[in-house]
Structures are given as structure tokens and as C-alpha cells.
Design an enzyme around this catalytic site. Sequence first.
Site: not given
Length: 109
Positions: A2, A63
Site C-alpha cells: 500500500d 491496492e
Amino acid sequence: MDTVFPEGTASARPFKIKGNRAYGPGVIDMKSSLVSLIFAVKALQAFQMCGYKNIQIILNSDEEIGSPTSKNIIEKYAAKSKYALIMEPARKDGSVVTARWGGDVIRFM
């Protein structure tokens, strides 16, 4: 996990540990929550709480760009799940992060 930084950021701000703190690009974001997740599961196991057996953990490294390669597996397990948590850490003031400047859908039941 992330973290998306421009090329060269890690060279300009290299990872380091000073005392009991870590510094560098991406040391907070979801990483702190992933560590919390690991210890939460270990605590459930240590206290012999069988709930940990029902936890599905999906770690996707795409993501930040919309999960193009992990979307199908996330949807597969989400369809079988009663609850889903995204392990984003709280803000400095302790408030819960419910969305970022990307897209998000939250359904409260």
C-alpha cells in the site's frame, strides 16, 4: 504494501530506525495495521479463542492502483464473508480512516 512514492524517494529518505521508531517512506500507512493484525491473530490464538479460524487475510500489493490483479480474489472471499476490514491505520488524532482520495464504497447494515 500500500505505498506508492515517486522513483528516488527511498534514496532521498532512506529507511532507518532511531530508538524504538522506524522512519522512511511508507512505514505507517497499512504497514502499522498489518503488524497490529498479526498480533491480534496471535492474541486470539494465545487465549484459545477459536474466532481466528474464521479469519481470511488477503494482502494485495496493487491496492493503490485499483487492485487490477487482486480484485477477483477479494470479491470471491468478500461474497462469503459477513464482515470485511481494511487495515488502514487511524489518523494522528485517532479518527478512523474510511476513505482516501481514491474510490470507496461502504455499506452499513
